[in-house]
Structure formats: C-alpha cells, structure tokens
Scaffold this active site. Structure first.
Site, PDB file in Angstrom:
ATOM      1  N   GLY A  65     -20.796 -65.790 -30.481  1.00  0.00           N
ATOM      2  CA  GLY A  65     -20.066 -64.693 -29.854  1.00  0.00           C
ATOM      3  C   GLY A  65     -18.658 -64.570 -30.418  1.00  0.00           C
ATOM      4  O   GLY A  65     -18.364 -65.064 -31.512  1.00  0.00           O
ATOM      5  N   GLN A  66     -17.786 -63.953 -29.645  1.00  0.00           N
ATOM      6  CA  GLN A  66     -16.427 -63.700 -30.131  1.00  0.00           C
ATOM      7  C   GLN A  66     -15.670 -65.000 -30.426  1.00  0.00           C
ATOM      8  O   GLN A  66     -14.880 -65.074 -31.359  1.00  0.00           O
ATOM      9  CB  GLN A  66     -15.646 -62.867 -29.095  1.00  0.00           C
ATOM     10  CG  GLN A  66     -14.271 -62.439 -29.576  1.00  0.00           C
ATOM     11  CD  GLN A  66     -13.407 -61.829 -28.475  1.00  0.00           C
ATOM     12  OE1 GLN A  66     -13.820 -61.733 -27.308  1.00  0.00           O
ATOM     13  NE2 GLN A  66     -12.201 -61.418 -28.831  1.00  0.00           N
ATOM     14  N   LEU A  67     -15.928 -66.041 -29.635  1.00  0.00           N
ATOM     15  CA  LEU A  67     -15.064 -67.225 -29.702  1.00  0.00           C
ATOM     16  C   LEU A  67     -15.659 -68.443 -30.398  1.00  0.00           C
ATOM     17  O   LEU A  67     -14.936 -69.307 -30.885  1.00  0.00           O
ATOM     18  CB  LEU A  67     -14.665 -67.651 -28.271  1.00  0.00           C
ATOM     19  CG  LEU A  67     -14.038 -66.567 -27.391  1.00  0.00           C
ATOM     20  CD1 LEU A  67     -13.615 -67.152 -26.052  1.00  0.00           C
ATOM     21  CD2 LEU A  67     -12.846 -65.939 -28.090  1.00  0.00           C
ATOM     22  N   ILE A 107     -30.132 -71.897 -23.670  1.00  0.00           N
ATOM     23  CA  ILE A 107     -29.693 -72.723 -22.536  1.00  0.00           C
ATOM     24  C   ILE A 107     -30.639 -72.613 -21.341  1.00  0.00           C
ATOM     25  O   ILE A 107     -30.537 -73.385 -20.392  1.00  0.00           O
ATOM     26  CB  ILE A 107     -28.248 -72.392 -22.098  1.00  0.00           C
ATOM     27  CG1 ILE A 107     -28.121 -70.909 -21.742  1.00  0.00           C
ATOM     28  CG2 ILE A 107     -27.256 -72.804 -23.169  1.00  0.00           C
ATOM     29  CD1 ILE A 107     -26.968 -70.614 -20.823  1.00  0.00           C
ATOM     30  N   TYR A 195     -20.515 -61.447 -13.150  1.00  0.00           N
ATOM     31  CA  TYR A 195     -19.812 -62.333 -14.089  1.00  0.00           C
ATOM     32  C   TYR A 195     -18.798 -63.211 -13.330  1.00  0.00           C
ATOM     33  O   TYR A 195     -18.772 -64.435 -13.473  1.00  0.00           O
ATOM     34  CB  TYR A 195     -19.106 -61.459 -15.132  1.00  0.00           C
ATOM     35  CG  TYR A 195     -18.281 -62.196 -16.155  1.00  0.00           C
ATOM     36  CD1 TYR A 195     -18.846 -63.142 -17.002  1.00  0.00           C
ATOM     37  CD2 TYR A 195     -16.910 -61.919 -16.306  1.00  0.00           C
ATOM     38  CE1 TYR A 195     -18.081 -63.785 -17.971  1.00  0.00           C
ATOM     39  CE2 TYR A 195     -16.145 -62.554 -17.269  1.00  0.00           C
ATOM     40  CZ  TYR A 195     -16.732 -63.492 -18.089  1.00  0.00           C
ATOM     41  OH  TYR A 195     -15.974 -64.128 -19.055  1.00  0.00           O
TER      42      TYR A 195
HETATM   43  N1  LIG Z   1     -13.853 -63.350 -25.003  1.00  0.00           N
HETATM   44  C1  LIG Z   1     -13.088 -63.303 -23.918  1.00  0.00           C
HETATM   45  O1  LIG Z   1     -12.194 -62.454 -23.810  1.00  0.00           O
HETATM   46  C2  LIG Z   1     -13.298 -64.310 -22.820  1.00  0.00           C
HETATM   47  C3  LIG Z   1     -12.383 -64.349 -21.762  1.00  0.00           C
HETATM   48  C4  LIG Z   1     -12.603 -65.256 -20.727  1.00  0.00           C
HETATM   49  C5  LIG Z   1     -13.669 -66.131 -20.776  1.00  0.00           C
HETATM   50  N2  LIG Z   1     -14.534 -66.080 -21.823  1.00  0.00           N
HETATM   51  C6  LIG Z   1     -15.661 -66.989 -21.825  1.00  0.00           C
HETATM   52  O2  LIG Z   1     -15.755 -67.681 -23.065  1.00  0.00           O
HETATM   53  C7  LIG Z   1     -17.131 -67.862 -23.421  1.00  0.00           C
HETATM   54  C8  LIG Z   1     -17.381 -67.296 -24.808  1.00  0.00           C
HETATM   55  O3  LIG Z   1     -17.027 -65.950 -24.771  1.00  0.00           O
HETATM   56  P1  LIG Z   1     -17.400 -64.938 -25.960  1.00  0.00           P
HETATM   57  O4  LIG Z   1     -16.412 -63.834 -25.862  1.00  0.00           O
HETATM   58  O5  LIG Z   1     -17.573 -65.662 -27.220  1.00  0.00           O
HETATM   59  O6  LIG Z   1     -18.792 -64.380 -25.433  1.00  0.00           O
HETATM   60  P2  LIG Z   1     -19.837 -63.450 -26.230  1.00  0.00           P
HETATM   61  O7  LIG Z   1     -20.461 -62.544 -25.237  1.00  0.00           O
HETATM   62  O8  LIG Z   1     -19.204 -62.863 -27.410  1.00  0.00           O
HETATM   63  O9  LIG Z   1     -20.920 -64.531 -26.724  1.00  0.00           O
HETATM   64  C9  LIG Z   1     -21.787 -65.176 -25.821  1.00  0.00           C
HETATM   65  C10 LIG Z   1     -22.932 -65.752 -26.608  1.00  0.00           C
HETATM   66  O10 LIG Z   1     -23.892 -66.295 -25.677  1.00  0.00           O
HETATM   67  C11 LIG Z   1     -25.136 -66.161 -26.277  1.00  0.00           C
HETATM   68  N3  LIG Z   1     -26.241 -66.275 -25.309  1.00  0.00           N
HETATM   69  C12 LIG Z   1     -26.735 -65.339 -24.474  1.00  0.00           C
HETATM   70  N4  LIG Z   1     -27.812 -65.809 -23.825  1.00  0.00           N
HETATM   71  C13 LIG Z   1     -28.008 -67.080 -24.254  1.00  0.00           C
HETATM   72  C14 LIG Z   1     -28.974 -68.079 -23.980  1.00  0.00           C
HETATM   73  N5  LIG Z   1     -29.981 -67.866 -23.117  1.00  0.00           N
HETATM   74  N6  LIG Z   1     -28.875 -69.264 -24.601  1.00  0.00           N
HETATM   75  C15 LIG Z   1     -27.871 -69.503 -25.488  1.00  0.00           C
HETATM   76  N7  LIG Z   1     -26.937 -68.591 -25.803  1.00  0.00           N
HETATM   77  C16 LIG Z   1     -27.007 -67.378 -25.193  1.00  0.00           C
HETATM   78  C17 LIG Z   1     -25.115 -64.787 -26.942  1.00  0.00           C
HETATM   79  O11 LIG Z   1     -26.103 -64.685 -27.947  1.00  0.00           O
HETATM   80  C18 LIG Z   1     -23.689 -64.727 -27.459  1.00  0.00           C
HETATM   81  O12 LIG Z   1     -23.614 -65.067 -28.823  1.00  0.00           O
HETATM   82  C19 LIG Z   1     -17.948 -67.184 -22.325  1.00  0.00           C
HETATM   83  O13 LIG Z   1     -18.385 -68.146 -21.401  1.00  0.00           O
HETATM   84  C20 LIG Z   1     -16.965 -66.246 -21.662  1.00  0.00           C
HETATM   85  O14 LIG Z   1     -17.257 -66.043 -20.317  1.00  0.00           O
HETATM   86  C21 LIG Z   1     -14.372 -65.180 -22.855  1.00  0.00           C
HETATM   87  C1  LIG Z   2     -11.806 -61.350 -19.476  1.00  0.00           C
HETATM   88  C2  LIG Z   2     -13.094 -61.864 -20.054  1.00  0.00           C
HETATM   89  O1  LIG Z   2     -13.727 -62.763 -19.232  1.00  0.00           O
HETATM   90  C3  LIG Z   2     -13.968 -60.958 -20.840  1.00  0.00           C
HETATM   91  N1  LIG Z   2     -13.291 -60.569 -22.037  1.00  0.00           N
HETATM   92  C4  LIG Z   2     -14.394 -59.716 -20.087  1.00  0.00           C
HETATM   93  O2  LIG Z   2     -13.691 -58.746 -20.178  1.00  0.00           O
HETATM   94  O3  LIG Z   2     -15.423 -59.719 -19.464  1.00  0.00           O
END
Ligand SMILES: NC(=O)c1ccc[n+]([C@@H]2O[C@H](COP(=O)([O-])OP(=O)(O)OC[C@H]3O[C@@H](n4cnc5c(N)ncnc54)[C@H](O)[C@@H]3O)[C@@H](O)[C@H]2O)c1
Ligand SMILES: C[C@@H](O)[C@H](N)C(=O)O
Length: 368
Positions: A65-67, A107, A195
């Site tokens: 994903g993004q991170l 997962i 969420y």
């Molecule tokens: N990006 C943000 O702004 C942000 C902010 C706050 C918290 N977070 C948290 O950080 C974490 C990573 O965020 P992100 O932005 O990279 O999320 P994202 O949505 O970009 O990536 C999530 C990944 O989870 C994978 N996924 C979905 N179902 C799955 C499964 N059954 N088994 C394994 N993988 C699966 C997807 O394929 C995807 O690549 C998340 O838990 C998110 O809640 C992100």
């Molecule tokens: C804030 C964060 O958890 C995520 N980027 C969302 O907007 O859902």
C-alpha cells in the site's frame, strides 16, 4: 491400570500447559491443523537467510500500500535486506519484488500466516493490512473482515510466538464527540466509520493482550500521510497526495473536501521514522501502548496556496463528496502528541513549508 492413570496424568498436564480453555491460559492458543498451503522457508520467492546478527526478523503485512514499501526500505537499511519480508495479497511491481524478500500473505488465512512466522523465524511484525476510511464505507463486510478478523489472527500469532507487534491506528479512531482541537491521547472515542471502529478495536485488543498475555504491542495513531512515490489506498486524506500529482499532470485539481477542512497531516518520512523509533524504544520508556503523533495541520485551501508557489497557474476547484466530507468533519483538526514527545522523544522534521521544499513532491510545471 497404571498406564491409564499415567496417560490421564500426562493428558491433564498437557491440557493445563496448552491453555485448553479449562484453566487460565498464558497465551491465546488456537487449534492446530494442517495448512492447505505449505510455504517452505527456502521457497522460491527469495531465499531468506536466517540472521544470527541479533537484528529482528521482520514481517510487514499489507506492504504494497501507500506506506509498506517505504517502511521496508527503511527497515532493510537498518536491519539488513534479508531480515525484512514484505507481504501482501497483490502482485508486486518488478522494482519492489527485486528489492528484497516478498511473500504472499493473506491475513485472513491464519494457518498460512502462522507458517510464515514460524518458517522465517519472525520476531517483529508490522501489521499494515487494512481497508481505509472511504473504501471501508463502500464495503463494510470486507472492511470488518480485514480490519477486525485479520487483526485477531495477527494478535493471536503475535502472542503465541512472542513477537513485538506494531499496529498503526489513525486520526480516524476519533469521532464527532471527541475534542477536535486538539485531540488528546485519552478522550472519548466514538468514530462513525467502520474503519474508525475497527481501529479503536485494534487499540483496545492490543492493549488488552499486552496486559493479559504480556504481548509487546505498540501502536501509533497516524495523521493523514503525504507521499510522492506511492499512491494512497482510498482514504479521506488522499486529496493531499493527489494535488501534487495533478499539479504535475494537468495543472488542474478538483478537491472533494471543502476548502476550509482542517486535518492533521504528516510527511511519510516522519511517519516511518516514528514507527521505527517507537518499536526501538525501551519498554520502560513507554507509559502507554497507543500514542498520537503529529506534524502539521492544514486545509485544502492552505495546501493549494503552498503548491501554487511552485505552479502559480494551478487551478483548484471544489466538488464536495458528502461521504468523505462527513468523515473529515468528524475527525480531529489538530492532534496533541505531547505524550509521544515526552516518553520516547518524538520530534517531526517536516512542516508545511518544508513539504513544499521536498524535491520529490515539488511539482515541475512540465504538464502540457
Ligand atoms: N496512509 C495513511 O494516510 C494512513 C493514516 C493512518 C493510518 N494508516 C494505517 O497504516 C496502514 C497502512 O496504510 P496504507 O496507506 O499503506 O494502506 P493501503 O490501503 O495503501 O494498503 C493496505 C494494503 O493492505 C492490503 N490488504 C488488503 N486485504 C488484505 C488481506 N486480506 N491480507 C493481506 N493484505 C491485505 C492491500 O492489498 C493493500 O496493499 C493501515 O493500517 C492504515 O490504516 C494509514
Ligand atoms: C487518515 C487515514 O487513516 C487514512 N489516510 C484515511 O483517510 O482513511
């Protein structure tokens, strides 16, 4: 007769030690079965050599994903390439696949996940799999499965195998009845998205496993994260990434939030730095297991003005999406992260002006 008595005694000892439900168990043990999918430790995805160097052996779930890719890069620099396994259910791009160990891990498949942890001698797990706020509202059953059932799998495996577990939470774990400006670590949390509900659940379950079973659970509530090289996965804060891409591509940006919507935001390098720092912090420094972290806070209008300092001709229009606007209106405007700063020395490097200066985000006016 003595044989039966001995067997009975052995069985009762076994049952007591395995936490079978007839006594108070030390770890939450699930029934053991045979996985339909065996993953050999030397499977062809990459051969993962075991490290004897004292570095953690890391698994990142939901790593495409993004991170996740950025996190893997940071951790590999610190712990060695082969000590960090990136995983997801999607197919990785070539550059990701060839940059270090990658493995399929769903997962929701408990046995497969447990095999990966065992076969690769994982000691630290970063649990990034999730459905974010906007896509979660579009598919509540899937969000509930991935964000809640998936978390349960991860928690049990982490407790059973004595892992250090990082689970990110979010500004979305708060709701309209939380104080919004600023939002402290401890206050009422009544989010109105699946969420947010699943993230409050993750915070509480992780802390419960910590106190109940001694699980080394660590959690940060991230703000909206801004990145250049990776695309956001369907959240409410995605506009703050898209504006940079659209400025480069077309010089036009249509924002789905009102211009005055203030939300906490953070540049990805700060987010990943905080994640590593909290995982490396000595346990005795952590007075809590879930911390807010903060960097900056801005509105779409303020961000647009910053971007326009590089692309003066950027045209921004507003076409409000009611679902995402309602979510944003229920989230914090500013985040109080004083506990993280006090306990483990959290300090961000990037504010809005520095963000503008970041070469990778800086839009060139090369669109035509
Ligand atoms: N990006 C943000 O702004 C942000 C902010 C706050 C918290 N977070 C948290 O950080 C974490 C990573 O965020 P992100 O932005 O990279 O999320 P994202 O949505 O970009 O990536 C999530 C990944 O989870 C994978 N996924 C979905 N179902 C799955 C499964 N059954 N088994 C394994 N993988 C699966 C997807 O394929 C995807 O690549 C998340 O838990 C998110 O809640 C992100
Ligand atoms: C804030 C964060 O958890 C995520 N980027 C969302 O907007 O859902």
């Amino acid at each position: 007769m003595p044989i039966i008595r001995n067997l009975g005694r052995a069985a009762s000892q076994l049952l007591q030690s395995s936490g079978c439900g007839c006594g108070v168990s030390l770890v939450p043990v699930r029934a053991i079965g045979v996985s339909p999918r065996q993953v050999a430790s030397d499977a062809s995805f990459h051969s993962v050599t075991f490290s004897e160097s004292g570095h953690p052996r890391v698994l990142i779930t939901g790593g495409l994903g993004q991170l996740g890719v950025g996190l893997a890069k940071l951790l590999r620099k610190r712990f060695g390439k082969n000590n960090v396994i990136l995983s997801d259910i999607r197919k990785p791009a070539d550059n990701v696949f060839y940059s270090g160990p990658f493995i399929f891990a769903d997962i929701l498949d408990y046995k497969n996940l447990r095999e990966i942890v065992v076969n690769n001698r994982i000691t630290w797990l970063f649990h990034y799999s999730a459905l974010l706020s906007a896509v979660g509202e579009a598919n509540v059953p899937l969000a509930r499965a991935v964000n809640i059932t998936g978390l349960h799998n991860v928690l049990d495996i982490a407790a059973e195998h004595n892992l250090r577990l990082f689970v990110p939470s979010t500004i979305g774990a708060f709701g309209p009845t939380s104080p919004r400006d600023p939002t402290p670590d401890i206050c009422i949390q009544r989010p109105r998205t699946i969420y947010g509900v699943s993230k409050v659940h993750a915070e509480l379950m992780g802390e419960y496993y910590h106190y109940r079973y001694g699980l080394d659970f660590r959690c940060l509530r991230y703000p909206g994260i801004i990145s250049a090289d990776s695309q956001p996965g369907g959240g409410t804060t995605d506009y703050a990434v898209k504006i940079f891409h659209d400025a480069i591509k077309s010089g036009k940006f249509k924002c789905y939030l009102r211009p005055d919507t203030r939300l906490p935001m953070m540049y990805i390098d700060d987010c990943l730095k905080a994640t590593l720092e909290v995982m490396e912090a000595p346990a005795e420094a952590l007075t809590m297991r879930t911390y807010n972290i903060n960097a900056m806070s801005f509105t779409p209008e303020e961000l647009a003005q910053e971007v326009q300092k590089y692309v003066p001709e950027l045209q921004v229009t507003y076409n409000v999406d009611q679902v995402r606007q309602a979510i944003a209106d229920s989230w914090p405007m500013n985040f109080d992260d004083s506990n993280a700063r006090r306990d483990w020395g959290w300090k961000h490097d990037y504010d809005l002006p520095e963000l503008r200066g970041i070469q990778k985000l800086k839009p060139s006016s090369s669109y035509s």
